[in-house]
Design a protein around this motif. Structure first.
Motif, PDB file in Angstrom:
ATOM      1  N   ALA A  98      -4.315 -25.096  36.461  1.00  0.00           N
ATOM      2  CA  ALA A  98      -4.522 -26.038  35.361  1.00  0.00           C
ATOM      3  C   ALA A  98      -4.987 -25.318  34.103  1.00  0.00           C
ATOM      4  CB  ALA A  98      -5.542 -27.097  35.765  1.00  0.00           C
ATOM      5  N   VAL A  99      -5.955 -24.411  34.254  1.00  0.00           N
ATOM      6  CA  VAL A  99      -6.454 -23.652  33.100  1.00  0.00           C
ATOM      7  C   VAL A  99      -5.323 -22.813  32.510  1.00  0.00           C
ATOM      8  CG1 VAL A  99      -8.031 -21.815  32.374  1.00  0.00           C
ATOM      9  CG2 VAL A  99      -8.851 -23.644  33.879  1.00  0.00           C
ATOM     10  N   THR A 100      -4.513 -22.208  33.364  1.00  0.00           N
ATOM     11  CA  THR A 100      -3.383 -21.407  32.889  1.00  0.00           C
ATOM     12  C   THR A 100      -2.455 -22.252  32.031  1.00  0.00           C
ATOM     13  OG1 THR A 100      -3.476 -20.016  34.878  1.00  0.00           O
ATOM     14  CG2 THR A 100      -1.449 -19.932  33.590  1.00  0.00           C
ATOM     15  N   ASP A 101      -2.069 -23.435  32.532  1.00  0.00           N
ATOM     16  CA  ASP A 101      -1.126 -24.253  31.765  1.00  0.00           C
ATOM     17  C   ASP A 101      -1.772 -24.929  30.560  1.00  0.00           C
ATOM     18  OD1 ASP A 101       1.330 -23.704  32.756  1.00  0.00           O
ATOM     19  OD2 ASP A 101       1.494 -25.452  34.049  1.00  0.00           O
ATOM     20  N   LEU A 102      -3.079 -25.158  30.600  1.00  0.00           N
ATOM     21  CA  LEU A 102      -3.750 -25.655  29.393  1.00  0.00           C
ATOM     22  C   LEU A 102      -3.729 -24.589  28.297  1.00  0.00           C
ATOM     23  CD1 LEU A 102      -6.764 -27.549  31.021  1.00  0.00           C
ATOM     24  CD2 LEU A 102      -4.966 -28.571  29.606  1.00  0.00           C
ATOM     25  N   ILE A 103      -3.868 -23.327  28.679  1.00  0.00           N
ATOM     26  CA  ILE A 103      -3.779 -22.244  27.692  1.00  0.00           C
ATOM     27  C   ILE A 103      -2.337 -22.086  27.218  1.00  0.00           C
ATOM     28  CG2 ILE A 103      -4.192 -19.791  27.221  1.00  0.00           C
ATOM     29  CD1 ILE A 103      -6.361 -19.845  29.375  1.00  0.00           C
ATOM     30  N   VAL A 104      -1.364 -22.252  28.126  1.00  0.00           N
ATOM     31  CA  VAL A 104       0.056 -22.239  27.722  1.00  0.00           C
ATOM     32  C   VAL A 104       0.290 -23.292  26.640  1.00  0.00           C
ATOM     33  CG1 VAL A 104       2.411 -22.820  28.458  1.00  0.00           C
ATOM     34  CG2 VAL A 104       1.011 -21.332  29.882  1.00  0.00           C
ATOM     35  N   THR A 105      -0.221 -24.496  26.888  1.00  0.00           N
ATOM     36  CA  THR A 105      -0.047 -25.588  25.925  1.00  0.00           C
ATOM     37  C   THR A 105      -0.715 -25.268  24.602  1.00  0.00           C
ATOM     38  OG1 THR A 105       0.022 -27.190  27.750  1.00  0.00           O
ATOM     39  CG2 THR A 105      -0.433 -28.053  25.560  1.00  0.00           C
ATOM     40  N   GLU A 106      -1.893 -24.693  24.652  1.00  0.00           N
ATOM     41  CA  GLU A 106      -2.641 -24.354  23.443  1.00  0.00           C
ATOM     42  C   GLU A 106      -1.918 -23.289  22.629  1.00  0.00           C
ATOM     43  OE1 GLU A 106      -7.283 -24.465  23.152  1.00  0.00           O
ATOM     44  OE2 GLU A 106      -6.702 -22.467  23.808  1.00  0.00           O
ATOM     45  N   ILE A 107      -1.496 -22.212  23.284  1.00  0.00           N
ATOM     46  CA  ILE A 107      -0.774 -21.136  22.598  1.00  0.00           C
ATOM     47  C   ILE A 107       0.536 -21.657  22.020  1.00  0.00           C
ATOM     48  CG2 ILE A 107       0.519 -18.987  22.983  1.00  0.00           C
ATOM     49  CD1 ILE A 107      -1.730 -18.096  24.847  1.00  0.00           C
ATOM     50  N   SER A 108       1.227 -22.506  22.792  1.00  0.00           N
ATOM     51  CA  SER A 108       2.502 -23.066  22.333  1.00  0.00           C
ATOM     52  C   SER A 108       2.318 -23.922  21.089  1.00  0.00           C
ATOM     53  CB  SER A 108       3.134 -23.906  23.446  1.00  0.00           C
ATOM     54  OG  SER A 108       3.387 -23.130  24.593  1.00  0.00           O
ATOM     55  N   SER A 109       1.194 -24.635  21.024  1.00  0.00           N
ATOM     56  CA  SER A 109       0.920 -25.503  19.883  1.00  0.00           C
ATOM     57  C   SER A 109       0.475 -24.711  18.658  1.00  0.00           C
ATOM     58  CB  SER A 109      -0.154 -26.524  20.269  1.00  0.00           C
ATOM     59  OG  SER A 109      -0.518 -27.323  19.173  1.00  0.00           O
ATOM     60  N   ILE A 110      -0.457 -23.780  18.856  1.00  0.00           N
ATOM     61  CA  ILE A 110      -0.991 -22.990  17.744  1.00  0.00           C
ATOM     62  C   ILE A 110       0.116 -22.192  17.044  1.00  0.00           C
ATOM     63  CG2 ILE A 110      -2.480 -21.011  17.178  1.00  0.00           C
ATOM     64  CD1 ILE A 110      -4.394 -22.035  19.373  1.00  0.00           C
ATOM     65  N   ASN A 111       1.035 -21.654  17.851  1.00  0.00           N
ATOM     66  CA  ASN A 111       2.079 -20.775  17.306  1.00  0.00           C
ATOM     67  C   ASN A 111       3.433 -21.466  17.199  1.00  0.00           C
ATOM     68  OD1 ASN A 111       0.498 -18.071  17.322  1.00  0.00           O
ATOM     69  ND2 ASN A 111       0.203 -18.874  19.395  1.00  0.00           N
ATOM     70  N   ARG A 112       3.406 -22.795  17.212  1.00  0.00           N
ATOM     71  CA  ARG A 112       4.624 -23.600  17.254  1.00  0.00           C
ATOM     72  C   ARG A 112       5.638 -23.224  16.179  1.00  0.00           C
ATOM     73  NH1 ARG A 112       6.343 -27.699  14.205  1.00  0.00           N
ATOM     74  NH2 ARG A 112       7.700 -29.312  15.131  1.00  0.00           N
ATOM     75  N   ASP A 113       5.216 -23.203  14.933  1.00  0.00           N
ATOM     76  CA  ASP A 113       6.161 -22.985  13.834  1.00  0.00           C
ATOM     77  C   ASP A 113       6.821 -21.608  13.924  1.00  0.00           C
ATOM     78  OD1 ASP A 113       5.514 -25.480  12.933  1.00  0.00           O
ATOM     79  OD2 ASP A 113       4.169 -24.800  11.340  1.00  0.00           O
ATOM     80  N   GLU A 114       6.031 -20.588  14.227  1.00  0.00           N
ATOM     81  CA  GLU A 114       6.585 -19.240  14.334  1.00  0.00           C
ATOM     82  C   GLU A 114       7.586 -19.148  15.494  1.00  0.00           C
ATOM     83  OE1 GLU A 114       5.023 -14.620  14.536  1.00  0.00           O
ATOM     84  OE2 GLU A 114       3.846 -16.152  15.554  1.00  0.00           O
ATOM     85  N   ILE A 115       7.252 -19.756  16.619  1.00  0.00           N
ATOM     86  CA  ILE A 115       8.120 -19.690  17.801  1.00  0.00           C
ATOM     87  C   ILE A 115       9.441 -20.412  17.538  1.00  0.00           C
ATOM     88  CG2 ILE A 115       8.364 -20.416  20.211  1.00  0.00           C
ATOM     89  CD1 ILE A 115       5.243 -20.121  20.393  1.00  0.00           C
TER      90      ILE A 115
END
Length: 316
Positions: A171-188
């Protein structure tokens, strides 16, 4: 980038310097073997190679923000894109799209039956396991090496590979996945020309129920302590990457005796029943403030081994 020798976190009973040095040498040899290509490996696309570079930067930025010592770089050759047949031949779990192999320090991704967004997020998920705290135990008499800790997930190799906190760790792993995906959304989205139809912002789905349970626990601990949600979340992330576990004692402060052991059984020590129904009961356990209801749910959900240990904890 080339592979350099890694300093492993190694412990063991009666482990002298000679056995420690040999264990370190062995682990580094296994890590070097982990970059070798295997049957059924599919060549990485330029997009996938670029993604590995980017997620190293994203995860390292997260670790730096937590004031934790930087982790080794995930090398391109440590990530193996596999055919469905090759993945199934090399990985026990049939419902996984990727796996991090801690002894070999490499990652297997099943590429043929997943779309590119699923593949990118699977690599990020497994890369977080790679960068999380890992600890190895050496039985110096038998010269046997086992992983005993990865992030929050703890193993007891001398007890039939018994484990704790698998659900919390995922759960912690995928919560961090979600966080990183959101923070860097525009660049990705710009880097990989991701369309709206590809739904980059969708949460990882495999551990969604676990994520809901952990978010509820964080929320209630924050309310109990009178602090912000992010204050508790930051401590949990620091534990994931750095190994600190003391903050988990706050679980029993809020949810009563036995609740930390109950949390440890999520994904590890429950009965073999329908996953969806079990997850609902885990959620209700942490949702209610009634200790009697919690104890009843524990009896319904936990396997015999964990039920006995939970009962012992209640009787202390």
């Amino acid at each position: 980038l080339i592979m350099t020798e890694k300093e492993f976190n190694i412990i063991g009973k009666d482990l002298d310097k000679e056995a420690f040095d040999l264990s370190k040498k062995t682990l580094n040899e296994w890590r070097e073997e982990g970059i070798e290509k295997i049957n059924g490996e599919i060549e990485k696309s330029p997009e996938e190679i670029r993604w590995i570079e980017m997620i190293n930067e994203y995860i390292d930025d997260e670790i730096k923000s937590l004031n934790i010592e930087q982790k080794p770089v995930l090398l391109n050759d440590q990530v193996h894109m596999l055919s469905e047949k090759s993945f199934n031949n090399n990985v026990k779990s049939r419902d996984a799209d990727g796996v991090f192999r801690s002894i070999q320090q490499n990652i297997y991704i099943e590429k043929e039956k997943h779309n590119r967004i699923e593949i990118l997020k699977a690599v990020l998920h497994e890369a977080l396991h790679f960068k999380s705290l890992q600890k190895f135990y050496v039985d110096s008499k038998r010269m046997k090496i086992d992983v005993i800790k990865m992030g929050y997930q703890a193993y007891k190799p001398n007890e039939d590979d018994h484990e704790h906190f698998r659900g919390l760790n995922e759960a912690v792993t995928d919560l961090i996945v979600t966080e990183i995906s959101s923070i860097n959304r525009d660049e990705i989205i710009k880097e990989f020309n991701i369309t709206e139809d590809e739904e980059w912002e969708s949460d990882p789905s495999f551990y969604r129920d676990y994520m809901k349970i952990i978010k509820l626990i964080i929320k209630k601990i924050a309310e109990y302590k009178g602090v912000e949600y992010d204050d508790i979340w930051k401590k949990i992330k620091k534990g994931y990457f750095g190994g600190e576990m003391m903050h988990l004692r706050g679980v029993e402060d809020v949810f009563g005796p036995g609740s930390l052991r109950f949390l440890g059984a999520l994904g590890s020590g429950e009965k073999l029943a329908g996953r969806s129904e079990l997850n609902k009961k885990f959620y209700r356990y942490f949702e209610t403030d009634d200790q009697a209801k919690r104890d009843k749910i524990a009896k319904e959900v936990l396997n015999e081994r964990e039920r006995l240990r939970h009962k012992n904890r209640l009787n202390k």
